[in-house]
Design a protein around this motif. Structure first.
Motif, PDB file in Angstrom:
ATOM      1  N   ILE A 137    -128.800  46.772  -2.485  1.00  0.00           N
ATOM      2  CA  ILE A 137    -128.743  45.286  -2.025  1.00  0.00           C
ATOM      3  C   ILE A 137    -128.867  45.237  -0.561  1.00  0.00           C
ATOM      4  N   TRP A 138    -129.572  44.136  -0.166  1.00  0.00           N
ATOM      5  CA  TRP A 138    -129.427  43.839   1.282  1.00  0.00           C
ATOM      6  C   TRP A 138    -128.322  42.865   1.647  1.00  0.00           C
ATOM      7  N   GLY A 139    -127.612  43.571   2.681  1.00  0.00           N
ATOM      8  CA  GLY A 139    -126.328  43.022   3.137  1.00  0.00           C
ATOM      9  C   GLY A 139    -126.396  42.370   4.460  1.00  0.00           C
ATOM     10  N   ALA A 140    -127.633  42.627   5.269  1.00  0.00           N
ATOM     11  CA  ALA A 140    -127.632  41.944   6.459  1.00  0.00           C
ATOM     12  C   ALA A 140    -126.686  42.773   7.381  1.00  0.00           C
ATOM     13  N   ASN A 141    -127.020  42.520   8.900  1.00  0.00           N
ATOM     14  CA  ASN A 141    -125.856  43.128   9.949  1.00  0.00           C
ATOM     15  C   ASN A 141    -124.891  42.132   9.634  1.00  0.00           C
ATOM     16  N   ALA A 142    -123.491  42.556  10.267  1.00  0.00           N
ATOM     17  CA  ALA A 142    -122.411  41.777  10.277  1.00  0.00           C
ATOM     18  C   ALA A 142    -122.558  40.928  11.364  1.00  0.00           C
ATOM     19  N   THR A 143    -123.477  40.732  12.207  1.00  0.00           N
ATOM     20  CA  THR A 143    -123.681  39.745  13.319  1.00  0.00           C
ATOM     21  C   THR A 143    -124.648  38.884  12.795  1.00  0.00           C
ATOM     22  N   SER A 144    -125.284  38.957  11.850  1.00  0.00           N
ATOM     23  CA  SER A 144    -126.558  38.165  11.089  1.00  0.00           C
ATOM     24  C   SER A 144    -125.912  36.853  10.652  1.00  0.00           C
ATOM     25  N   ILE A 145    -126.705  35.755  10.827  1.00  0.00           N
ATOM     26  CA  ILE A 145    -126.320  34.444   9.951  1.00  0.00           C
ATOM     27  C   ILE A 145    -126.273  34.718   8.621  1.00  0.00           C
ATOM     28  N   PHE A 146    -126.949  35.675   8.159  1.00  0.00           N
ATOM     29  CA  PHE A 146    -126.994  35.732   6.546  1.00  0.00           C
ATOM     30  C   PHE A 146    -125.879  36.671   6.036  1.00  0.00           C
ATOM     31  N   TYR A 147    -124.912  37.196   7.015  1.00  0.00           N
ATOM     32  CA  TYR A 147    -123.616  38.020   6.395  1.00  0.00           C
ATOM     33  C   TYR A 147    -122.753  37.030   5.770  1.00  0.00           C
ATOM     34  N   PRO A 148    -122.361  36.028   6.318  1.00  0.00           N
ATOM     35  CA  PRO A 148    -121.484  34.944   5.612  1.00  0.00           C
ATOM     36  C   PRO A 148    -122.204  34.501   4.446  1.00  0.00           C
ATOM     37  N   MET A 149    -123.198  34.246   4.267  1.00  0.00           N
ATOM     38  CA  MET A 149    -124.040  33.385   3.242  1.00  0.00           C
ATOM     39  C   MET A 149    -123.867  34.597   2.004  1.00  0.00           C
ATOM     40  N   ILE A 150    -124.263  35.877   2.521  1.00  0.00           N
ATOM     41  CA  ILE A 150    -124.150  37.007   1.322  1.00  0.00           C
ATOM     42  C   ILE A 150    -122.883  37.217   0.772  1.00  0.00           C
ATOM     43  N   ALA A 151    -121.930  37.496   1.652  1.00  0.00           N
ATOM     44  CA  ALA A 151    -120.575  37.811   1.419  1.00  0.00           C
ATOM     45  C   ALA A 151    -119.947  36.902   0.534  1.00  0.00           C
ATOM     46  N   SER A 152    -120.243  35.691   1.074  1.00  0.00           N
ATOM     47  CA  SER A 152    -119.592  34.414   0.187  1.00  0.00           C
ATOM     48  C   SER A 152    -120.186  34.335  -1.133  1.00  0.00           C
ATOM     49  N   ALA A 153    -121.593  34.594  -1.277  1.00  0.00           N
ATOM     50  CA  ALA A 153    -122.410  34.587  -2.681  1.00  0.00           C
ATOM     51  C   ALA A 153    -121.639  35.590  -3.591  1.00  0.00           C
ATOM     52  N   LEU A 154    -121.389  36.845  -3.065  1.00  0.00           N
ATOM     53  CA  LEU A 154    -120.995  37.848  -3.895  1.00  0.00           C
ATOM     54  C   LEU A 154    -119.665  37.407  -4.344  1.00  0.00           C
ATOM     55  N   GLU A 155    -118.892  37.113  -3.329  1.00  0.00           N
ATOM     56  CA  GLU A 155    -117.468  36.591  -3.705  1.00  0.00           C
ATOM     57  C   GLU A 155    -117.306  35.684  -4.768  1.00  0.00           C
ATOM     58  N   ALA A 156    -118.129  34.538  -4.542  1.00  0.00           N
ATOM     59  CA  ALA A 156    -118.146  33.159  -5.441  1.00  0.00           C
ATOM     60  C   ALA A 156    -118.480  33.796  -6.839  1.00  0.00           C
ATOM     61  N   ASN A 157    -119.311  34.835  -7.034  1.00  0.00           N
ATOM     62  CA  ASN A 157    -119.705  35.274  -8.171  1.00  0.00           C
ATOM     63  C   ASN A 157    -118.762  36.649  -8.630  1.00  0.00           C
ATOM     64  N   GLY A 158    -117.678  36.830  -8.221  1.00  0.00           N
ATOM     65  CA  GLY A 158    -116.646  37.876  -8.605  1.00  0.00           C
ATOM     66  C   GLY A 158    -116.878  39.131  -8.307  1.00  0.00           C
ATOM     67  N   THR A 159    -117.693  39.460  -7.157  1.00  0.00           N
ATOM     68  CA  THR A 159    -117.991  40.711  -6.529  1.00  0.00           C
ATOM     69  C   THR A 159    -117.892  40.840  -5.147  1.00  0.00           C
ATOM     70  N   SER A 160    -118.354  42.001  -4.428  1.00  0.00           N
ATOM     71  CA  SER A 160    -118.248  42.058  -3.044  1.00  0.00           C
ATOM     72  C   SER A 160    -118.984  43.436  -2.526  1.00  0.00           C
ATOM     73  N   PHE A 161    -119.049  43.401  -1.350  1.00  0.00           N
ATOM     74  CA  PHE A 161    -119.940  44.519  -0.993  1.00  0.00           C
ATOM     75  C   PHE A 161    -119.080  45.742  -1.383  1.00  0.00           C
ATOM     76  N   ASP A 162    -117.870  45.899  -1.137  1.00  0.00           N
ATOM     77  CA  ASP A 162    -117.051  46.996  -1.552  1.00  0.00           C
ATOM     78  C   ASP A 162    -117.307  47.510  -2.926  1.00  0.00           C
ATOM     79  N   LYS A 163    -117.314  46.380  -3.944  1.00  0.00           N
ATOM     80  CA  LYS A 163    -117.402  46.667  -5.348  1.00  0.00           C
ATOM     81  C   LYS A 163    -118.736  47.212  -5.578  1.00  0.00           C
ATOM     82  N   VAL A 164    -119.704  46.871  -4.644  1.00  0.00           N
ATOM     83  CA  VAL A 164    -121.107  47.380  -5.250  1.00  0.00           C
ATOM     84  C   VAL A 164    -121.250  48.839  -4.688  1.00  0.00           C
ATOM     85  N   LYS A 165    -120.576  49.162  -3.638  1.00  0.00           N
ATOM     86  CA  LYS A 165    -120.397  50.416  -3.165  1.00  0.00           C
ATOM     87  C   LYS A 165    -119.639  51.550  -4.233  1.00  0.00           C
TER      88      LYS A 165
END
Length: 322
Positions: A137-165
């Motif tokens: 999956i694309w996670g964006a760089n932590a300094t990107s405006i997309f990072y909080p969008m993606i992280a929040s989307a994963l968490e809202a759907n019960g998952t996370s970057f750590d769980k993907v890994k």
């Protein structure tokens, strides 16, 4: 005596020239790296240059938070951003940790669908299923405006970057403009896009490899709105993209222009006036740009509005949210 008169004249000429230079105001617009921001920023600069005497506007490419950091240093005057990010960065709670206390609302612009897309070959139909396989999956760089969008989307759907890994998947941090190509090359199974619909980057992959939009159910939508202030949920109609046979519920985030409090009130007033009175010039830039309307420019303001902008809005009868 003649030499003295010559020196006085030379000094006067220098002072005069210096006065002319100091009268010129430079407005630098941080307009992102890809998507619609560079297009909007360029049009804003054009309108300002054509309509505001004594002001020269240019665009500056760079990540949104990096542009805010430059604003904090007095090197950028206007930043294009998502409304949810502005109060975070203003308070120093963004990924860079750089406070930008001078950030002020200039105008609300247009909305953008947050569009998670999975390659047809992946078989994915929901973000919650990312833990059921080894997905890239694309996670964006932590300094990107997309990072909080993606992280929040994963968490809202019960998952996370750590769980993907943990499930054997990978999180890629390539640049946003490279994500469509990475999906076409088979290097990514899931990417995240934000923009109008249909969106040019997604249209690149409609046929190769084809994609499935990963929608949000009611609970996920509620969680996402709670995480990112000012977000709404909006249905994307069936048929928006080739092969999309069903409507999909997706987050809808509002974009805004933020101006530095260091910009003098009279300059902010003139800039606001020029942009409002030439608003029709934005409408043909891309699908969704027609949302940029004077009546909504004060709506959903994420931070205090610049007093120069307020002065124009009040004169023009444009009201703020109640």
């Amino acid at each position: 005596m003649g030499k003295t008169r010559f020196m006085i004249a030379a000094i006067a000429a220098v002072l005069c020239t210096s006065g002319v230079a100091s009268a010129e105001t430079f407005i630098r617009i941080g307009s992102g790296l890809a998507g619609t921001y560079p297009i909007v920023g360029a049009k804003m600069a054009e309108i300002i240059n054509e309509n505001v005497e004594g002001v020269t506007a240019t665009t500056v490419a760079g990540g949104t938070e990096a542009n805010f950091a430059l604003m904090s240093q007095g090197e950028i005057e206007i930043v294009l951003t998502y409304g949810f990010l502005t109060p975070r960065v203003q308070a120093g709670k963004g990924s860079l940790g750089v406070a930008t206390p001078q950030a002020r609302h200039l105008m609300t612009l247009y909305g953008a669908y947050f569009q998670p897309a999975a390659s047809k070959d992946s078989g994915l139909t929901a973000l919650a299923d990312l833990e059921k396989g080894s997905y890239r999956i694309w996670g964006a760089n932590a300094t990107s405006i997309f990072y909080p969008m993606i992280a929040s989307a994963l968490e809202a759907n019960g998952t996370s970057f750590d769980k993907v890994k943990a499930a054997g998947g990978t999180v890629d941090e390539i640049g946003y403009s490279d994500t469509a190509g990475a999906m076409q090359d088979g290097r990514l199974d899931v990417a995240f896009f934000a923009g109008p619909a249909p969106y040019s980057l997604l249209m690149q992959i409609e046929n190769k490899p084809g994609f499935t939009l990963l929608g949000f159910d009611e609970a996920a939508g509620k969680a996402y709105r709670a995480a990112l202030a000012g977000t709404r949920m909006r249905e994307l109609p069936a048929g928006t993209y080739e092969g999309q046979t069903e409507a999909v519920m997706l987050p809808y985030l509002m974009n805004e222009a933020v101006i530095s409090a260091d910009v003098p009130e009279d300059i902010a007033y003139k800039i606001t006036k020029a942009l409002v009175e030439n608003v029709d010039k934005f409408h043909e830039l891309f699908k969704g740009a027609e949302e940029i309307q004077p009546a909504t420019m004060r709506s959903l303001a994420s931070v205090e509005t610049h007093p120069g902008a307020v002065k124009y809005y009040e004169e023009a009868g444009i009201k703020a949210d109640d």
